[in-house]
Design a protein around this motif. Sequence first.
Motif, mmCIF file in Angstrom:
data_model
loop_
_atom_site.group_PDB
_atom_site.id
_atom_site.type_symbol
_atom_site.label_atom_id
_atom_site.label_comp_id
_atom_site.label_asym_id
_atom_site.label_seq_id
_atom_site.Cartn_x
_atom_site.Cartn_y
_atom_site.Cartn_z
ATOM 1 N N ARG A 4 6.901 -8.523 -0.948
ATOM 2 C CA ARG A 4 7.476 -7.775 0.081
ATOM 3 C C ARG A 4 6.359 -6.367 -0.020
ATOM 4 N NH1 ARG A 4 13.431 -6.717 -1.650
ATOM 5 N NH2 ARG A 4 12.365 -6.992 -3.527
ATOM 6 N N VAL A 5 5.967 -5.914 1.148
ATOM 7 C CA VAL A 5 5.109 -4.781 1.093
ATOM 8 C C VAL A 5 5.811 -3.765 2.200
ATOM 9 C CG1 VAL A 5 2.666 -3.941 1.392
ATOM 10 C CG2 VAL A 5 3.066 -6.077 0.164
ATOM 11 N N GLY A 6 6.301 -2.874 1.924
ATOM 12 C CA GLY A 6 7.165 -2.151 2.779
ATOM 13 C C GLY A 6 8.230 -3.077 3.446
ATOM 14 N N ALA A 7 8.048 -2.788 4.970
ATOM 15 C CA ALA A 7 9.009 -3.686 5.552
ATOM 16 C C ALA A 7 8.550 -5.050 5.642
ATOM 17 C CB ALA A 7 9.349 -3.128 6.817
ATOM 18 N N ALA A 36 -10.168 -6.912 11.677
ATOM 19 C CA ALA A 36 -9.205 -6.252 12.189
ATOM 20 C C ALA A 36 -7.953 -6.840 12.151
ATOM 21 C CB ALA A 36 -9.526 -5.797 13.621
ATOM 22 N N ARG A 37 -7.970 -8.307 11.857
ATOM 23 C CA ARG A 37 -6.759 -9.151 11.776
ATOM 24 C C ARG A 37 -5.970 -8.685 10.235
ATOM 25 N NH1 ARG A 37 -8.383 -14.751 12.211
ATOM 26 N NH2 ARG A 37 -10.170 -13.729 10.842
ATOM 27 N N ILE A 38 -6.701 -8.488 9.250
ATOM 28 C CA ILE A 38 -5.984 -8.236 8.160
ATOM 29 C C ILE A 38 -5.029 -7.256 8.004
ATOM 30 C CG2 ILE A 38 -6.553 -7.492 5.611
ATOM 31 C CD1 ILE A 38 -9.562 -8.612 5.975
ATOM 32 N N PHE A 39 -3.594 -7.521 7.597
ATOM 33 C CA PHE A 39 -2.655 -6.673 7.491
ATOM 34 C C PHE A 39 -2.942 -5.772 6.307
ATOM 35 C CE2 PHE A 39 1.242 -5.730 4.843
ATOM 36 C CZ PHE A 39 1.956 -5.236 5.934
ATOM 37 N N THR A 40 -2.880 -4.389 6.741
ATOM 38 C CA THR A 40 -2.911 -3.335 5.825
ATOM 39 C C THR A 40 -1.976 -2.492 5.634
ATOM 40 O OG1 THR A 40 -4.078 -1.960 7.347
ATOM 41 C CG2 THR A 40 -5.751 -3.306 6.296
ATOM 42 N N ALA A 41 -1.518 -2.087 4.456
ATOM 43 C CA ALA A 41 -0.550 -1.058 3.752
ATOM 44 C C ALA A 41 -1.016 -0.250 2.973
ATOM 45 C CB ALA A 41 0.759 -1.731 3.814
ATOM 46 N N LEU A 42 -1.807 0.840 3.103
ATOM 47 C CA LEU A 42 -2.666 1.489 1.895
ATOM 48 C C LEU A 42 -2.082 3.070 1.989
ATOM 49 C CD1 LEU A 42 -6.162 0.410 3.174
ATOM 50 C CD2 LEU A 42 -4.669 -0.418 1.058
ATOM 51 N N ARG A 43 -1.729 3.322 0.804
ATOM 52 C CA ARG A 43 -1.193 4.962 0.459
ATOM 53 C C ARG A 43 -2.194 5.635 -0.369
ATOM 54 N NH1 ARG A 43 4.935 2.892 -0.074
ATOM 55 N NH2 ARG A 43 5.325 3.138 2.228
ATOM 56 N N PRO A 44 -3.332 5.631 0.003
ATOM 57 C CA PRO A 44 -4.604 6.287 -0.918
ATOM 58 C C PRO A 44 -4.274 7.640 -1.789
ATOM 59 C CG PRO A 44 -5.178 6.389 1.169
ATOM 60 C CD PRO A 44 -3.889 5.559 1.409
ATOM 61 N N TRP A 45 -3.106 8.139 -0.983
ATOM 62 C CA TRP A 45 -2.956 9.632 -1.734
ATOM 63 C C TRP A 45 -2.027 9.313 -3.083
ATOM 64 C CZ3 TRP A 45 -0.716 7.950 3.015
ATOM 65 C CH2 TRP A 45 0.472 7.259 2.869
ATOM 66 N N TRP A 65 -3.539 -10.004 3.478
ATOM 67 C CA TRP A 65 -3.124 -8.869 3.241
ATOM 68 C C TRP A 65 -3.902 -7.929 2.302
ATOM 69 C CZ3 TRP A 65 2.863 -8.783 2.991
ATOM 70 C CH2 TRP A 65 3.487 -9.106 4.350
ATOM 71 N N LEU A 66 -3.905 -6.488 2.930
ATOM 72 C CA LEU A 66 -4.613 -5.450 1.666
ATOM 73 C C LEU A 66 -3.391 -4.488 1.703
ATOM 74 C CD1 LEU A 66 -7.097 -4.438 0.418
ATOM 75 C CD2 LEU A 66 -7.674 -3.588 2.706
ATOM 76 N N PHE A 67 -3.183 -4.391 0.451
ATOM 77 C CA PHE A 67 -2.059 -2.933 0.136
ATOM 78 C C PHE A 67 -2.613 -2.207 -1.265
ATOM 79 C CE2 PHE A 67 -0.555 -7.026 -1.511
ATOM 80 C CZ PHE A 67 -0.106 -6.617 -2.582
ATOM 81 N N SER A 68 -2.182 -1.246 -1.048
ATOM 82 C CA SER A 68 -2.322 -0.279 -2.414
ATOM 83 C C SER A 68 -1.314 -0.614 -3.274
ATOM 84 C CB SER A 68 -2.450 1.232 -1.814
ATOM 85 O OG SER A 68 -1.478 1.542 -1.300
ATOM 86 N N SER A 69 -1.620 -0.540 -4.780
ATOM 87 C CA SER A 69 -0.564 -0.637 -5.638
ATOM 88 C C SER A 69 -1.052 0.156 -6.889
ATOM 89 C CB SER A 69 -0.600 -2.061 -5.996
ATOM 90 O OG SER A 69 0.005 -2.235 -7.290
ATOM 91 N N ARG A 70 0.020 0.739 -7.547
ATOM 92 C CA ARG A 70 -0.356 1.293 -8.667
ATOM 93 C C ARG A 70 -0.600 0.445 -9.962
ATOM 94 N NH1 ARG A 70 4.757 5.122 -7.424
ATOM 95 N NH2 ARG A 70 3.610 6.837 -6.513
ATOM 96 N N HIS A 71 -0.239 -0.800 -9.858
ATOM 97 C CA HIS A 71 -0.443 -1.789 -10.887
ATOM 98 C C HIS A 71 -0.745 -3.076 -10.116
ATOM 99 C CE1 HIS A 71 1.804 0.980 -13.568
ATOM 100 N NE2 HIS A 71 2.663 1.009 -12.642
#
Length: 85
Positions: A4-7, A36-45, A65-71
Motif C-alpha cells: 500500500r502506497v497512499g490509496a 511516464a508510465r511509472i507510478f510515482t508517490a513522492l514526498r521529498p519534503w 512503482w517509485l515512492f519515497s520512504s523514510r526507511h
Amino acid sequence: GQLRVGAARLPLTSIDGADQVDAAEIAALRGPGADARIFTALRPWSCRDGVLVRLADESDPHPAWLFSSRHPGRVVETLAATMVD
C-alpha cells in the motif's frame, strides 16, 4: 498480501523486485527520458530516499512503482522476504 502506497494497492504477487534509490537516482528516474508510465508517490519534503518496485504483471499499465520512504532499506528487505521462491 499487498503493498500500500497512499490509496494505491498492489498485490505482492505482481512484484518482480525492489531496489532502494537515493535522491539522485529518483531525480534521474523522473528527469528527461523518464518512463511516464511509472507510478510515482513522492514526498521529498519528508524524505529524500525511496523505493523502486519492478512489476511482473504485464497487464498492469505501470511497469514500476517509485515512492519515497523514510526507511527504504526495510521496505526492500520486507518485499524481498515475500518474494521467496
